[in-house]
Motif scaffolding. Structure first.
Motif, mmCIF file in Angstrom:
data_model
loop_
_atom_site.group_PDB
_atom_site.id
_atom_site.type_symbol
_atom_site.label_atom_id
_atom_site.label_comp_id
_atom_site.label_asym_id
_atom_site.label_seq_id
_atom_site.Cartn_x
_atom_site.Cartn_y
_atom_site.Cartn_z
ATOM 1 N N ARG A 134 0.823 -1.082 -0.040
ATOM 2 C CA ARG A 134 0.073 -0.066 -0.079
ATOM 3 C C ARG A 134 0.983 1.437 -0.142
ATOM 4 O O ARG A 134 0.283 2.466 0.072
ATOM 5 N N THR A 135 2.163 1.156 -0.040
ATOM 6 C CA THR A 135 3.120 2.115 -0.028
ATOM 7 C C THR A 135 3.651 2.561 -1.278
ATOM 8 O O THR A 135 4.128 1.643 -1.867
ATOM 9 N N LEU A 136 3.753 3.802 -1.856
ATOM 10 C CA LEU A 136 4.317 4.161 -3.103
ATOM 11 C C LEU A 136 5.694 4.418 -2.807
ATOM 12 O O LEU A 136 6.069 5.190 -2.041
ATOM 13 N N GLY A 137 6.554 3.499 -3.386
ATOM 14 C CA GLY A 137 7.793 3.523 -3.242
ATOM 15 C C GLY A 137 8.449 2.690 -2.356
ATOM 16 O O GLY A 137 7.610 2.087 -1.502
ATOM 17 N N PRO A 138 9.638 2.214 -2.574
ATOM 18 C CA PRO A 138 10.527 2.700 -3.542
ATOM 19 C C PRO A 138 10.048 1.857 -4.949
ATOM 20 O O PRO A 138 9.788 0.728 -5.009
ATOM 21 N N GLY A 139 10.093 2.709 -5.933
ATOM 22 C CA GLY A 139 9.457 2.329 -7.227
ATOM 23 C C GLY A 139 10.575 2.575 -8.190
ATOM 24 O O GLY A 139 11.803 3.076 -8.044
ATOM 25 N N SER A 140 10.020 2.841 -9.470
ATOM 26 C CA SER A 140 10.570 3.045 -10.708
ATOM 27 C C SER A 140 9.818 3.980 -11.630
ATOM 28 O O SER A 140 8.686 3.638 -11.913
ATOM 29 N N LEU A 141 10.184 4.877 -12.208
ATOM 30 C CA LEU A 141 9.536 5.567 -13.419
ATOM 31 C C LEU A 141 10.813 5.894 -14.356
ATOM 32 O O LEU A 141 11.631 6.754 -14.556
ATOM 33 N N VAL A 142 10.477 5.169 -15.693
ATOM 34 C CA VAL A 142 11.234 5.259 -16.629
ATOM 35 C C VAL A 142 10.778 5.595 -17.877
ATOM 36 O O VAL A 142 9.835 4.905 -18.364
ATOM 37 N N GLN A 171 16.764 5.606 -22.654
ATOM 38 C CA GLN A 171 15.975 5.753 -21.581
ATOM 39 C C GLN A 171 16.424 6.698 -20.493
ATOM 40 O O GLN A 171 17.696 7.287 -20.420
ATOM 41 N N TYR A 172 15.582 7.409 -19.685
ATOM 42 C CA TYR A 172 15.796 8.365 -18.777
ATOM 43 C C TYR A 172 14.956 8.039 -17.713
ATOM 44 O O TYR A 172 13.787 7.688 -17.556
ATOM 45 N N LYS A 173 15.741 7.960 -16.612
ATOM 46 C CA LYS A 173 15.127 7.530 -15.333
ATOM 47 C C LYS A 173 14.656 8.871 -14.559
ATOM 48 O O LYS A 173 15.534 9.374 -13.627
ATOM 49 N N LEU A 174 13.549 8.889 -14.643
ATOM 50 C CA LEU A 174 12.783 10.193 -13.753
ATOM 51 C C LEU A 174 12.611 9.908 -12.516
ATOM 52 O O LEU A 174 12.458 10.880 -11.572
ATOM 53 N N ASP A 175 12.543 8.521 -11.908
ATOM 54 C CA ASP A 175 12.371 8.380 -10.546
ATOM 55 C C ASP A 175 13.350 8.918 -9.679
ATOM 56 O O ASP A 175 12.884 9.049 -8.400
ATOM 57 N N VAL A 176 14.473 9.094 -10.022
ATOM 58 C CA VAL A 176 15.471 9.393 -9.145
ATOM 59 C C VAL A 176 15.471 10.948 -8.761
ATOM 60 O O VAL A 176 15.881 11.161 -7.902
ATOM 61 N N ASP A 177 14.441 11.654 -9.348
ATOM 62 C CA ASP A 177 14.204 12.939 -9.042
ATOM 63 C C ASP A 177 12.646 13.170 -8.597
ATOM 64 O O ASP A 177 12.435 14.146 -8.145
ATOM 65 N N CYS A 178 11.802 12.172 -8.697
ATOM 66 C CA CYS A 178 10.475 12.218 -8.329
ATOM 67 C C CYS A 178 10.461 12.128 -6.716
ATOM 68 O O CYS A 178 10.883 11.503 -5.945
ATOM 69 N N THR A 179 9.382 13.156 -6.353
ATOM 70 C CA THR A 179 9.095 13.060 -4.866
ATOM 71 C C THR A 179 7.550 12.805 -4.920
ATOM 72 O O THR A 179 7.000 12.359 -3.674
ATOM 73 N N SER A 180 6.991 12.700 -5.892
ATOM 74 C CA SER A 180 5.438 12.245 -5.923
ATOM 75 C C SER A 180 5.229 12.002 -7.486
ATOM 76 O O SER A 180 5.872 12.528 -8.518
ATOM 77 N N VAL A 181 4.633 10.708 -7.889
ATOM 78 C CA VAL A 181 4.127 10.300 -8.939
ATOM 79 C C VAL A 181 2.597 9.808 -8.842
ATOM 80 O O VAL A 181 2.227 9.200 -8.040
#
Length: 140
Positions: free
Chosen positions: A6-14, A21-31
């Motif tokens: 039920r918890t968001l993260g740790p996850g991935s957004l590529v 590929q660009y890994k946007l997840d390393v900068d995300c504080t919310s998605v």
């Protein structure tokens, strides 16, 4: 029954394909991947039948990033790729079993904010072809 995640993260957004590929997840504080559901009123004809009234759904991928003033940061990536359509993969939690695949249209993200502050900036990309599939953690 499997435990619920039920918890968001740790996850991935590529964003992008395997060779771009660009890994946007390393900068995300919310998605958030959110639908906008709408339906039109059906037209009623003289003979009594109705047409239309179909449900339509549009999607957006949005969130916030911590600013990175390097040439490799998310804001520069989005500026340089604005208007391009790319595949994207969102895995809300790598301990879970959910993967969301889609195609996004890249939009620019704002720069700047309060001085001497680690600013956060919101992003929003339109998304199409959203599909849920089973996520399998890569073997080590």
């Amino acid at each position: 029954m499997a435990d619920k995640i039920r918890t968001l993260g740790p996850g991935s957004l590529v964003i992008g394909s395997s060779d771009d590929q660009y890994k946007l997840d390393v900068d995300c504080t919310s998605v958030e991947l959110s639908p906008d559901n709408s339906s039109e009123d059906p037209d009623t004809y003289l003979d009594g039948h109705e047409e239309g009234g179909a449900l339509s759904t549009s999607w957006k991928l949005s969130g916030s990033i911590g600013e990175d003033f390097s040439m490799n940061g998310a804001q520069v990536y989005c500026l340089n790729n604005a208007g391009e359509t790319k595949p994207a993969k969102f895995i809300p939690n790598t301990s879970g079993a959910l993967q969301l695949d889609m195609t996004v249209t890249i939009a620019p993200i704002a720069f700047g904010g309060d001085v001497k502050t680690k600013n956060k900036k919101d992003f929003e990309f339109s998304a199409t072809g959203v599909k849920a599939s089973a996520y399998t953690k890569p073997s080590a």
